[in-house]
Design an enzyme around this catalytic site. Structure first.
Site, short mmCIF file in Angstrom:
data_model
loop_
_atom_site.label_atom_id
_atom_site.label_comp_id
_atom_site.label_asym_id
_atom_site.label_seq_id
_atom_site.Cartn_x
_atom_site.Cartn_y
_atom_site.Cartn_z
N GLN A 287 0.82 -1.21 0.00
CA GLN A 287 0.00 0.00 0.00
C GLN A 287 0.87 1.27 0.00
O GLN A 287 0.46 2.31 0.52
CB GLN A 287 -0.95 -0.01 1.20
CG GLN A 287 -2.05 -1.04 1.09
CD GLN A 287 -2.95 -0.79 -0.11
OE1 GLN A 287 -3.17 0.34 -0.53
NE2 GLN A 287 -3.50 -1.86 -0.66
N SER A 288 2.02 1.19 -0.61
CA SER A 288 2.93 2.33 -0.65
C SER A 288 2.31 3.52 -1.39
O SER A 288 1.96 3.42 -2.56
CB SER A 288 4.23 1.91 -1.34
OG SER A 288 5.00 3.04 -1.68
N ASN A 289 2.23 4.66 -0.70
CA ASN A 289 1.80 5.89 -1.36
C ASN A 289 2.80 6.32 -2.43
O ASN A 289 2.43 6.82 -3.49
CB ASN A 289 1.66 7.02 -0.33
CG ASN A 289 0.58 6.75 0.69
OD1 ASN A 289 -0.53 6.35 0.35
ND2 ASN A 289 0.90 6.96 1.95
N CYS B 84 4.80 4.39 -4.24
CA CYS B 84 4.70 3.56 -5.44
C CYS B 84 3.48 3.95 -6.28
O CYS B 84 3.56 4.00 -7.51
CB CYS B 84 4.65 2.08 -5.06
SG CYS B 84 6.24 1.44 -4.48
#
Length: 345
Positions: free
Chosen positions: A89-91, A93
């Site tokens: 859930q990387s912002n 990425c």
């Protein structure tokens, strides 16, 4: 004075001196908003929020400011492929994938975790943006990330593609510029609102935003103490990471800033069970702020940091009067995968 050049139909802003090329990707300036009701309810200093959750729509958050510099550097080096990494859930990425689509660059993401048949939140947006995604178990990711990134880069080289690696959170010497330059915007905000905040607080997860703010307040003459509320690892890790990023930044760009005079400050104790793991007090805080001020925080970064700021405010760390500024670094899409943790009764 800045000038503009064209590359791949994209305007790149360049600067005299040692600053790097920069793309105009974020919706700037973002507002500085007073949380009047919350401030009155708690008492003490007035709480202001720098709304960097509004740097764009699906591009929202702090990562876009840093990527303006990282992606400009990639284009300046004639790269056609971007490789980056982070959690499911990387912002960062998500922002990278969408900006690559916007700029016509291939995006390859190295993600920590397992593939899911029903992607949600940021992961869903990565797929929509057409990013190529490789998944690695957490232990292997932590142990071998640097080798994995170099291997993927060499694979593209064999395909006659030139790939540019952007590290976790775009938190490196190039990305530091994002929040160094954000301080020029903050300085103008303070003039317009007639305030002189003594404290600027942000969530810190990879250290780049905190590093940029720490250098930026000195570069632009802002008399405020920058605090990072760590959302993973511990105080010692972030003290080292921020100082290393700033050292690399100064060595690369020779800005002449006095690193020894910089103050790096971490508010520890609000990580909870670990990265992206929040307790009920964080979810309650997110709900209260949304209902009281119409601002949505997230359980991975801003929820923990905002809760920590409020707790420290009540304990007197920031004094009894004046103004403090919380930098809202975005993360709204991280709310949806954790919807089951909210209690609306």
């Amino acid at each position: 004075m800045p000038s503009s050049t064209k590359s791949s139909d994209t305007t790149i802003q360049t600067f005299s001196g040692h600053t790097p090329p920069r793309l105009k990707l974020a919706q700037l300036p973002t507002p500085l908003q007073l949380l009047d009701r919350l401030s009155k309810h708690i008492g003490g200093p007035k709480i202001w929020v720098k709304r960097d959750d509004l740097t764009g729509s699906v591009l929202s958050g702090n990562k876009v400011r840093k990527l303006e510099f990282n992606l400009a550097q990639a284009i300046a080096e004639d790269c056609d492929t971007i490789i980056s990494c982070g959690g499911l859930q990387s912002n960062h990425c998500r922002a990278t994938a969408l900006l690559c689509a916007q700029l016509g660059l291939k995006c390859h993401l190295i993600l920590r975790g397992s593939e899911t048949p029903f992607p949600d939140g940021n992961l869903l947006l990565n797929h929509l943006a057409g990013a190529e995604i490789s998944y690695y178990p957490a232990a292997q990711y932590q142990r071998e990330l640097d080798d994995i990134l170099v291997h993927v880069q060499s694979t593209y080289q064999k395909q006659n593609k030139k790939a540019f690696i952007i590290p976790t959170g775009a938190s490196d010497a190039i990305g530091v510029w994002g929040y160094v330059e954000a301080c020029a915007e903050l300085k103008q905000d303070f003039i317009e609102h007639g305030i002189s905040p003594s404290h600027i607080i942000c969530a810190t997860g990879s250290g780049g935003t905190q590093a940029g703010l720490s250098a930026g307040v000195q570069r632009y003459g802002i008399d405020a103490k920058v605090w990072g509320v760590n959302v993973c690892d511990d105080e010692a890790w972030f003290l080292n990471k921020v100082k290393c990023d700033l050292k690399d930044w100064e060595q690369r760009y020779q800005t002449g800033i006095n690193l020894d005079a910089l103050s790096v400050n971490v508010i520890d104790g609000y990580v909870g069970a670990g990265y992206a793991q929040a307790g009920p007090e964080i979810f309650n805080c997110i709900t209260d702020v949304a209902r009281g001020e119409g601002i949505v925080l997230d359980p991975v970064y801003t929820g923990k940091a905002f809760y920590g700021m409020l707790d420290q405010l009540k304990k007197g760390r920031f004094g009894d009067t004046g103004d403090i500024v919380f930098v809202h670094t975005g993360g709204v899409f991280g709310v949806f995968p954790q919807r089951d943790n909210f209690n609306f009764n």
